[in-house]
Design an enzyme around this catalytic site. Structure first.
Site, mmCIF file in Angstrom:
data_model
loop_
_atom_site.group_PDB
_atom_site.id
_atom_site.type_symbol
_atom_site.label_atom_id
_atom_site.label_comp_id
_atom_site.label_asym_id
_atom_site.label_seq_id
_atom_site.Cartn_x
_atom_site.Cartn_y
_atom_site.Cartn_z
ATOM 1 N N SER A 258 0.828 -1.199 0.000
ATOM 2 C CA SER A 258 0.000 0.000 0.000
ATOM 3 C C SER A 258 0.871 1.260 0.000
ATOM 4 O O SER A 258 1.669 1.456 -0.912
ATOM 5 C CB SER A 258 -0.970 -0.056 1.189
ATOM 6 O OG SER A 258 -1.906 0.988 1.117
ATOM 7 N N ASP A 353 -8.491 0.196 -8.116
ATOM 8 C CA ASP A 353 -7.916 0.809 -6.912
ATOM 9 C C ASP A 353 -8.368 2.263 -6.813
ATOM 10 O O ASP A 353 -8.097 3.082 -7.694
ATOM 11 C CB ASP A 353 -6.383 0.740 -6.974
ATOM 12 C CG ASP A 353 -5.726 1.160 -5.668
ATOM 13 O OD1 ASP A 353 -6.389 1.784 -4.821
ATOM 14 O OD2 ASP A 353 -4.521 0.869 -5.498
ATOM 15 N N HIS A 381 -7.828 -1.972 -4.130
ATOM 16 C CA HIS A 381 -6.459 -1.630 -3.755
ATOM 17 C C HIS A 381 -5.610 -2.876 -3.502
ATOM 18 O O HIS A 381 -6.015 -3.783 -2.789
ATOM 19 C CB HIS A 381 -6.515 -0.752 -2.506
ATOM 20 C CG HIS A 381 -5.184 -0.266 -2.044
ATOM 21 N ND1 HIS A 381 -4.272 0.346 -2.870
ATOM 22 C CD2 HIS A 381 -4.602 -0.283 -0.813
ATOM 23 C CE1 HIS A 381 -3.203 0.682 -2.188
ATOM 24 N NE2 HIS A 381 -3.374 0.298 -0.940
#
Length: 400
Positions: A258, A353, A381
C-alpha cells in the site's frame, strides 16, 4: 485544478462516486467490514467476529461515526481488557497455545481501535497495547518474531535515534549459513504487528523477515517531511543486517504494501545494487499526489477519510498543504528517481484501486529500467484477495 492525468482516470465513473460505507459507522460495518471480519481477512486477520460485533453494535448505538476520534478507539478497550484477563490466566497456568490464540485476538482488536492513524494519545495507547499483545502471542513460536531496536547510524538531527523492527529468522540460520531475506515495508495503517501470515509464508520457504515501518507512521524515526529520509533509514537497516551475519545480503528482496509500495518503488531505484528485487503492491508515486485525485480519494474505498492520515504521514500541517505540495515534494517522477536504473521491480495492483491510481504503476513502466507487472481486473487496492498468489512465485524466482 487538474482532474485527471490525461482525460479520464482508469477508475472511470467510480472516481466521482462516494462509497456507501462512508455514510456512517453502521454502513461501514454492514457493507464493508462485517464480511471480512467473519472470515478473518484484512484488516481483521488474527481476529474473531465474536469480539468485534459487540463493539460495532455499541458504536452504532452511540452513533460514533468518526474513526479518528477517541470515542471510537475507547469503545474497543473493555473487550480487550476482558480478553486480556483471560489470556494472562492461561499464561500463568502455562497454557501457552490457548493464551497465544487470545493474544492474537486482542492484538487484532487494538489494530482496528487505532485505525486509521495514530493521531492522538489514545490511538498511541492502543498501538502500544497491540504491540504488547502481539509479542506475547508470538513469543512461544519455535522461530519467534522478535523486536530489534537498530541504531539509526545514518540519521540526521531531524530523525530519531533508533529504528524498531520486527525480525523473524529460521532457527537454522547462522553466519556460516545466512538465509535469503524479505524486507517487508508496511503501509499507512498496517504496522509491524500486522504481518503474521506473510512471515509464515517466508519462513516456510526458508527466508527471514525484517519488518520496518515507513516515515511518518507508527514507530518509524525517519523525518516524515523529508523526501530523502527513507534513504537514510534503509542505509541504517542494511548496515545492521550486514553486521548480524544471519541475513544473506546477496539475497534481499523488498516488498512494500500500500503506502509502503511507494517506498518499495523508491528503494528499488535508490538501493538497486543492494537488492535482488522489489515488489510494489498498490503503489502511489506520482498521480496519487495529484490534487484532483486526492480531493476525491476520501470518498473511495478507504474505511474513513483518507487525506487527514496522509497529511500527517507526509508531515504536512493541513490537508490543503498536502493537496498543494505533495506532488512536487514526493513524486518519484518529478524528482527524477524513476529515471534511475532499478533492480527487478514487480508492480501489482487492482484495476479498480481507489486509493492509489493504476496510472502510477503505468507511469513507472514508462520511466527508467523495464519493469514487471500484474494487474487484477475489477479488484480494489493492492489487487486483493487474489494478488498474493502471483507475488510468492515471483519472489521464489528472484530468490532462486
Amino acid at each position: 485544478m487538474k482532474q485527471a492525468p490525461q482525460g479520464d482516470w482508469i477508475l472511470g465513473s467510480l472516481f466521482n462516486e462516494t462509497a456507501k460505507h462512508h455514510e456512517s459507522i453502521k454502513a461501514l460495518w454492514e457493507t464493508k467490514w462485517r464480511f471480512p471480519c467473519s472470515i478473518g481477512v484484512y484488516p481483521f486477520h488474527d481476529g474473531k467476529l465474536e469480539d468485534f460485533e459487540p463493539v460495532f453494535n455499541r458504536l452504532i448505538k452511540l452513533n460514533i461515526n468518526d474513526g479518528y476520534s477517541d470515542a471510537y478507539t475507547s469503545a474497543f478497550f473493555p473487550t480487550c481488557d476482558a480478553l486480556l484477563s483471560r489470556a494472562k490466566t492461561l499464561s500463568e497456568s502455562s497454557n501457552h497455545a490457548a493464551a497465544s490464540a487470545l493474544y492474537f485476538r486482542i492484538a487484532a482488536l487494538y489494530r482496528i481501535a487505532r485505525f486509521p492513524f495514530l493521531n492522538s494519545p489514545i490511538k498511541r495507547q492502543a498501538f502500544e497495547a497491540q504491540k504488547s499483545a502481539y509479542l506475547s502471542a508470538v513469543s512461544h513460536w519455535i522461530d519467534p518474531m522478535v523486536e530489534e531496536v537498530i541504531p539509526h547510524h545514518f540519521g540526521n538531527k531531524e530523525d530519531g535515534k533508533s529504528i524498531p523492527v520486527y525480525v523473524r529468522v529460521p532457527v537454522t540460520a547462522t553466519p556460516k549459513k545466512p538465509v535469503p531475506t524479505v524486507l517487508l515495508i508496511t503501509g499507512l495503517d498496517g504496522y509491524r504487528p500486522d504481518n503474521t501470515q506473510r512471515s509464515h509464508e517466508f519462513l516456510a520457504r526458508g527466508w527471514a523477515t525484517v519488518i520496518a515501518e515507513i516515515p511518518g507512521t507508527a514507530d518509524c524515526p525517519a523525518d516524515a517531511k523529508d523526501p530523502k529520509s527513507p534513504e537514510r533509514l534503509w542505509d541504517s537497516i542494511f548496515k545492521w543486517m550486514g553486521e548480524k551475519g544471519v541475513f544473506d545480503m546477496k539475497n534481499v528482496v523488498a516488498w512494500g504494501l500500500s503506502c509502503g509500495a511507494y517506498y518499495a518503488a523508491r528503494i528499488a531505484h535508490t538501493h538497486a545494487k543492494g537488492l535482488r528485487g522489489a515488489v510494489a503492491q498498490g503503489v502511489g508515486c506520482h498521480y496519487f499526489f495529484d490534487e484532483g485525485w486526492l480531493r476525491r480519494a476520501d470518498g473511495h474505498e478507504y474505511p474513513f477519510d483518507l487525506t487527514p492520515a496522509l497529511a500527517q504521514k507526509f508531515g504536512y500541517p493541513s490537508v490543503e498543504d498536502l493537496y498543494k505540495n505533495s506532488q512536487k515534494d514526493f513524486s518519484l517522477v518529478s524528482n527524477g528517481i524513476a529515471e534511475k536504473p532499478s533492480t527487478r521491480l514487480l508492480l501489482v495492483n487492482g484495476t479498480n484501486d481507489g486509493l492509489m491510481p493504476l496510472e502510477d504503476s503505468l507511469v513507472l513502466m514508462n520511466h527508467g529500467s523495464p519493469k514487471e507487472a500484474r494487474f487484477f481486473p475489477n479488484t480494489l487496492h493492492m489487487g486483493y484477495p487474489t494478488s498474493n498468489a502471483s507475488i510468492y512465485p515471483w519472489l521464489e524466482s528472484v530468490m532462486a
